[in-house]
Write a protein that holds these residues in place. Structure first.
Motif, PDB file in Angstrom:
ATOM      1  N   UNK A 213       0.800  -1.235   0.000  1.00  0.00           N
ATOM      2  CA  UNK A 213       0.000   0.000   0.000  1.00  0.00           C
ATOM      3  C   UNK A 213       0.828   1.279   0.000  1.00  0.00           C
ATOM      4  N   UNK A 214       2.084   1.187   0.381  1.00  0.00           N
ATOM      5  CA  UNK A 214       2.856   2.422   0.553  1.00  0.00           C
ATOM      6  C   UNK A 214       3.708   2.764  -0.669  1.00  0.00           C
ATOM      7  N   UNK A 215       3.794   4.055  -0.942  1.00  0.00           N
ATOM      8  CA  UNK A 215       4.646   4.539  -2.026  1.00  0.00           C
ATOM      9  C   UNK A 215       6.090   4.638  -1.573  1.00  0.00           C
ATOM     10  N   UNK A 216       6.267   5.010  -0.290  1.00  0.00           N
ATOM     11  CA  UNK A 216       7.607   5.310   0.193  1.00  0.00           C
ATOM     12  C   UNK A 216       7.744   4.880   1.648  1.00  0.00           C
ATOM     13  N   UNK A 217       8.825   4.177   1.955  1.00  0.00           N
ATOM     14  CA  UNK A 217       9.164   3.862   3.349  1.00  0.00           C
ATOM     15  C   UNK A 217      10.532   4.467   3.626  1.00  0.00           C
ATOM     16  N   UNK A 218      10.631   5.260   4.684  1.00  0.00           N
ATOM     17  CA  UNK A 218      11.916   5.880   5.036  1.00  0.00           C
ATOM     18  C   UNK A 218      12.279   5.543   6.479  1.00  0.00           C
ATOM     19  N   UNK A 219      13.563   5.522   6.765  1.00  0.00           N
ATOM     20  CA  UNK A 219      13.982   5.300   8.147  1.00  0.00           C
ATOM     21  C   UNK A 219      15.423   5.751   8.385  1.00  0.00           C
ATOM     22  N   UNK A 220      15.618   6.365   9.540  1.00  0.00           N
ATOM     23  CA  UNK A 220      16.969   6.585  10.069  1.00  0.00           C
ATOM     24  C   UNK A 220      16.996   5.840  11.401  1.00  0.00           C
ATOM     25  N   UNK A 221      17.208   4.526  11.329  1.00  0.00           N
ATOM     26  CA  UNK A 221      17.103   3.712  12.552  1.00  0.00           C
ATOM     27  C   UNK A 221      18.357   3.836  13.412  1.00  0.00           C
ATOM     28  N   UNK A 222      18.326   3.314  14.630  1.00  0.00           N
ATOM     29  CA  UNK A 222      19.559   3.258  15.425  1.00  0.00           C
ATOM     30  C   UNK A 222      20.554   2.366  14.686  1.00  0.00           C
ATOM     31  N   UNK A 223      21.778   2.855  14.474  1.00  0.00           N
ATOM     32  CA  UNK A 223      22.718   2.032  13.714  1.00  0.00           C
ATOM     33  C   UNK A 223      24.120   1.948  14.318  1.00  0.00           C
ATOM     34  N   UNK A 224      24.293   2.480  15.517  1.00  0.00           N
ATOM     35  CA  UNK A 224      25.622   2.413  16.139  1.00  0.00           C
ATOM     36  C   UNK A 224      25.810   1.015  16.747  1.00  0.00           C
ATOM     37  N   UNK A 225      26.981   0.421  16.540  1.00  0.00           N
ATOM     38  CA  UNK A 225      27.255  -0.909  17.119  1.00  0.00           C
ATOM     39  C   UNK A 225      27.241  -0.796  18.645  1.00  0.00           C
ATOM     40  N   UNK A 226      26.654  -1.785  19.314  1.00  0.00           N
ATOM     41  CA  UNK A 226      26.496  -1.725  20.780  1.00  0.00           C
ATOM     42  C   UNK A 226      27.792  -1.357  21.479  1.00  0.00           C
ATOM     43  N   UNK A 227      28.893  -1.997  21.092  1.00  0.00           N
ATOM     44  CA  UNK A 227      30.170  -1.750  21.768  1.00  0.00           C
ATOM     45  C   UNK A 227      30.603  -0.293  21.591  1.00  0.00           C
TER      46      UNK A 227
END
Ligand code: GLN
Length: 307
Positions: free
Chosen positions: A207-221
């Protein structure tokens, strides 16, 4: 003391723990924020010297052409994220609009969020939905809000669904939607992108035209050894698991199927992650993958165009 002198003396004091380049901007911003109240300035300088981010002290920050409230518990909008908004607006600008279901899904989702007690519907019967956008891990809402704000002149029927898990960030998200007057266009959900949102996932396939994300991406350590200012930001918004890629895998597995054929996925990533994320997306065989560099020449956005 003149304002200029005040800025100079503030800068001198900040230099004890803030580097030269930042001290200039910070001194100007703090003096502007204190607005002649010397006690307020004193307090702000102390907080800044203790490593608190400037943006939390003044409580707001500009991103794209919008202003956002920020504070403890929400990630501060970063300039490199503007690339993702550019790409989103570029793509939405190619859509013709008015080719949709007349708002049926938008109304359904609105009811899912706000319950059936809402009087009337979110999308009026005569209104068409031009484009449906989904923003995952919305945080302050800087992406969702600036997309909405800048596309509605072209596609007035745009609906952006913004998902954020943290209750603290969610309050900022709602506030920023209102502050930028995009309540008609942006619907906030408080839910978990990794394991929640079952209603949305079950009812919105293709149903969606566009999905965007700036998710958490820093390595845990790496979360343990970040810059002092970043340490003040919520771990929840930064920690992407052992290899920093948890959210990208979840998006590929759980969320990609919400896109229409020809729809676009845009993901922000960390400095050295674009190749790994491209591999995760390539493995889905759902579409063509492309990588875009930010203003500093860093591979920053990975895109997938659905077949
Ligand atoms: N860009 C942020 C940083 O500098 C990370 C934001 C994120 O994890 N999405 O650490």
């Amino acid at each position: 003391m003149t304002e200029l002198e005040l800025i100079k003396s503030t800068k001198e004091r900040l230099l004890v723990s803030v580097d030269e380049a930042d001290a200039n901007v910070d001194a100007r911003e703090l003096v502007r924020f204190a607005d002649g109240d010397l006690e307020k300035l004193e307090n702000a300088i102390t907080r800044r010297l203790l490593g608190e981010p400037l943006q939390y002290i003044i409580g707001e920050w500009d991103f794209y052409n919008c202003n956002f409230r920020v504070g403890e518990g929400v990630l501060i909008p970063r300039p490199e994220t503007e690339l993702l908004v550019d790409k989103a607006l570029e793509f939405l600008g190619t859509l013709n609009g008015s080719n949709d279901d007349g708002g049926e899904l938008a109304n359904y989702l609105y009811n899912v969020v706000y319950g059936k007690r809402v009087r009337g519907t979110y999308v009026a019967e005569h209104e068409t939905v031009d484009a449906k956008v989904l923003d995952l891990c919305s945080g302050s809402g800087c992406i969702a809000v600036s997309i909405a704000k800048n596309i509605v002149d072209t596609l007035p029927g745009t609906k952006v669904f913004a998902v954020e898990k943290s209750p603290v960030a969610f309050e900022y998200l709602k506030q920023n939607i209102a502050l930028n007057r995009v309540q008609r266009y942006v619907v906030p959900f408080c839910d978990d992108v990794l394991s929640g949102c079952t209603n949305l996932l079950g009812s919105a396939k293709g149903q969606f035209d566009l999905v965007v994300s700036n998710p958490p991406y820093v390595r845990s350590a790496e979360c343990e050894v970040l810059q002092t200012e970043v340490m003040h930001e919520p771990r929840l918004a930064l920690d992407g698991g052992a290899d920093g890629l948890i959210f990208y895998r979840a998006i590929a597995e759980r969320w990609l199927s919400l896109l229409k054929p020809g729809g676009l996925l845009l993901l922000e990533c960390g400095e050295d992650q674009a190749g790994d994320i491209k591999a995760i997306l390539d493995a889905t065989s759902c579409g063509e993958v492309e990588i875009f560099d930010d203003f500093a020449g860093i591979s920053r956005v990975v895109a997938l165009k659905m077949y």
